[in-house]
Design an enzyme around this catalytic site. Structure first.
Site, mmCIF file in Angstrom:
data_model
loop_
_atom_site.group_PDB
_atom_site.id
_atom_site.type_symbol
_atom_site.label_atom_id
_atom_site.label_comp_id
_atom_site.label_asym_id
_atom_site.label_seq_id
_atom_site.Cartn_x
_atom_site.Cartn_y
_atom_site.Cartn_z
ATOM 1 N N LYS A 68 3.803 -22.592 -25.145
ATOM 2 C CA LYS A 68 2.462 -22.989 -25.580
ATOM 3 C C LYS A 68 2.168 -24.476 -25.385
ATOM 4 O O LYS A 68 1.015 -24.862 -25.184
ATOM 5 C CB LYS A 68 2.245 -22.598 -27.042
ATOM 6 C CG LYS A 68 2.160 -21.106 -27.249
ATOM 7 C CD LYS A 68 1.838 -20.744 -28.687
ATOM 8 C CE LYS A 68 1.766 -19.228 -28.856
ATOM 9 N NZ LYS A 68 1.326 -18.818 -30.198
ATOM 10 N N GLU A 80 -11.337 -29.368 -24.822
ATOM 11 C CA GLU A 80 -11.148 -30.373 -25.859
ATOM 12 C C GLU A 80 -10.379 -29.831 -27.057
ATOM 13 O O GLU A 80 -9.588 -30.546 -27.676
ATOM 14 C CB GLU A 80 -12.511 -30.905 -26.318
ATOM 15 C CG GLU A 80 -13.219 -31.759 -25.282
ATOM 16 C CD GLU A 80 -14.518 -32.345 -25.800
ATOM 17 O OE1 GLU A 80 -14.795 -32.195 -27.011
ATOM 18 O OE2 GLU A 80 -15.239 -32.967 -25.007
ATOM 19 N N ASN A 89 -2.643 -21.185 -25.788
ATOM 20 C CA ASN A 89 -2.150 -19.806 -25.822
ATOM 21 C C ASN A 89 -3.024 -18.864 -24.985
ATOM 22 O O ASN A 89 -2.758 -17.673 -24.946
ATOM 23 C CB ASN A 89 -2.085 -19.278 -27.264
ATOM 24 C CG ASN A 89 -3.448 -18.879 -27.791
ATOM 25 O OD1 ASN A 89 -4.367 -19.699 -27.831
ATOM 26 N ND2 ASN A 89 -3.600 -17.622 -28.193
ATOM 27 N N ASP A 107 -5.370 -19.080 -30.940
ATOM 28 C CA ASP A 107 -4.492 -18.732 -32.065
ATOM 29 C C ASP A 107 -5.123 -19.093 -33.407
ATOM 30 O O ASP A 107 -4.980 -18.370 -34.391
ATOM 31 C CB ASP A 107 -3.145 -19.460 -31.945
ATOM 32 C CG ASP A 107 -2.106 -18.677 -31.167
ATOM 33 O OD1 ASP A 107 -2.256 -17.443 -31.043
ATOM 34 O OD2 ASP A 107 -1.140 -19.288 -30.686
ATOM 35 N N GLY A 134 7.981 -24.053 -39.605
ATOM 36 C CA GLY A 134 8.119 -24.232 -38.173
ATOM 37 C C GLY A 134 7.255 -25.372 -37.665
ATOM 38 O O GLY A 134 6.260 -25.741 -38.305
ATOM 39 N N ALA A 135 7.629 -25.937 -36.520
ATOM 40 C CA ALA A 135 6.875 -27.059 -35.959
ATOM 41 C C ALA A 135 6.721 -26.932 -34.446
ATOM 42 O O ALA A 135 6.590 -27.933 -33.741
ATOM 43 C CB ALA A 135 7.560 -28.379 -36.314
ATOM 44 N N GLY A 136 6.704 -25.689 -33.950
ATOM 45 C CA GLY A 136 6.520 -25.455 -32.527
ATOM 46 C C GLY A 136 5.058 -25.310 -32.146
ATOM 47 O O GLY A 136 4.157 -25.756 -32.863
ATOM 48 N N GLY A 137 4.801 -24.630 -31.010
ATOM 49 C CA GLY A 137 3.440 -24.509 -30.508
ATOM 50 C C GLY A 137 2.483 -23.831 -31.453
ATOM 51 O O GLY A 137 1.337 -24.265 -31.623
ATOM 52 N N ARG A 160 13.756 -27.178 -39.427
ATOM 53 C CA ARG A 160 15.144 -27.619 -39.361
ATOM 54 C C ARG A 160 15.337 -28.888 -38.546
ATOM 55 O O ARG A 160 16.367 -29.560 -38.651
ATOM 56 C CB ARG A 160 16.005 -26.506 -38.760
ATOM 57 C CG ARG A 160 15.619 -26.144 -37.333
ATOM 58 C CD ARG A 160 16.356 -24.932 -36.821
ATOM 59 N NE ARG A 160 15.953 -24.599 -35.458
ATOM 60 C CZ ARG A 160 16.386 -23.537 -34.798
ATOM 61 N NH1 ARG A 160 17.222 -22.707 -35.369
ATOM 62 N NH2 ARG A 160 15.975 -23.309 -33.562
#
Length: 298
Positions: A68, A80, A89, A107, A134-137, A160
């Site tokens: 992502k 934008e 996504n 998303d 979590g700190a991803g896409g 983590r």
């Protein structure tokens, strides 16, 4: 794009072959009279994904983990919203000879829809705080939905990896409303936090193995045990009832499973892939029915 030509749509990522989305999307394309077929396509690398994206027979992509954010530099154009969120996504196309590869983020629409779906059944928000695991896409869309549409000025993050959270904080500074993001690392720190009303899980359903993962699980349990009960969405939907959903439900939270995130995005997706008229004619009721029937078989 000629919508009368045979085309393909794809969910792309790693570990996508279990997805329940193809049945719903193929119901939609058939009901709209589009000669398109939707596939869940495993892409072991970003290069594999891009080869698929650049095929003339591809009409659109739904991008999932772990691409992502990685896909962004490979696109011709990013709107934008996706630039502000920092994650893409949804891939669609503009023009021809050559087509421009464009990206956006839908998303957040799914996240907002899911959280509002159960809001009437939970206590009224007396907190302007949210919590993301979590700190991803996917977390970036959650930050945007919480800050810009659900009035969360402060967002706690359980994760983590410190650097991932720091990158998320930096990316969030591009948003129209910049939240106060706090990486909660200990129970002592959590005890000083205002209980969140909204919680969004953005990680796979896996048994905690490392010390850092066990710490995240312990802190999440602490927040769930607090007297105030709000709404929890787990974006993971394999299994359908994840560990997080079961735990939150047992503690009195209003829970929404990740399958619903898919359904709230479809109108915007088909507007981008096929055009406004197709998005407006979309049979939402039939699509949702097909999606939930597939979810029941998980």
């Amino acid at each position: 794009m000629d919508n009368n030509e045979e085309k393909t749509l794809h969910l792309v990522g790693i570990g996508v072959t279990h997805s329940i989305a193809p049945g719903m999307h193929n119901y939609i394309t058939k009901s709209l009279g589009l000669p398109w077929t939707f596939y869940a396509t495993e892409c072991p690398s970003l290069d594999d994904l891009m080869l698929l994206a650049e095929k003339n027979t591809t009409a659109g992509l739904v991008v999932t983990m772990p691409y992502k954010t990685a896909i962004i530099p490979r696109l011709d154009e990013l709107d934008e919203l996706a630039l502000a969120i920092g994650a893409c996504n949804n891939v669609y196309y503009k023009g021809s000879n050559p087509r421009r590869l464009c990206g956006t983020n839908t998303d957040w629409i799914g996240i907002k829809g899911c959280l509002l779906e159960k809001s009437s059944k939970s206590a009224a928000p007396d907190s302007n705080c949210g919590l993301i695991i979590g700190a991803g896409g996917a977390s970036r869309a959650a930050v945007y939905a919480l800050t810009s549409h659900l009035n969360c000025a402060t967002i706690y993050v359980l994760n983590r990896d410190d650097q991932e959270v720091e990158t998320l904080i930096q990316d969030s500074k591009k948003l129209p409303k910049v939240p106060n993001i706090i990486h909660v690392k200990t129970i002592e720190q959590a005890q000083k936090c205002t209980p969140p009303h909204y919680i969004v899980g953005t990680v796979p359903d896996m048994e905690p193995m490392t010390e850092a993962e066990r710490s995240v699980a312990t802190i999440l349990r602490f927040f769930l045990e607090q007297q105030h009960k709000g709404v929890l969405l787990d974006m993971c939907f394999k299994p359908r009832q994840t560990r997080m959903l079961k735990l939150a439900d047992s503690m009195g939270w209003s829970c929404v499973e990740g399958t619903h995130v898919i359904g709230y995005q479809i109108e915007k997706q088909y507007t981008l892939w096929a055009g406004d008229s197709y998005g407006k004619r979309l049979d939402k009721e039939g699509a949702w029915k097909t999606l939930l029937e597939a979810a029941e078989k998980i």
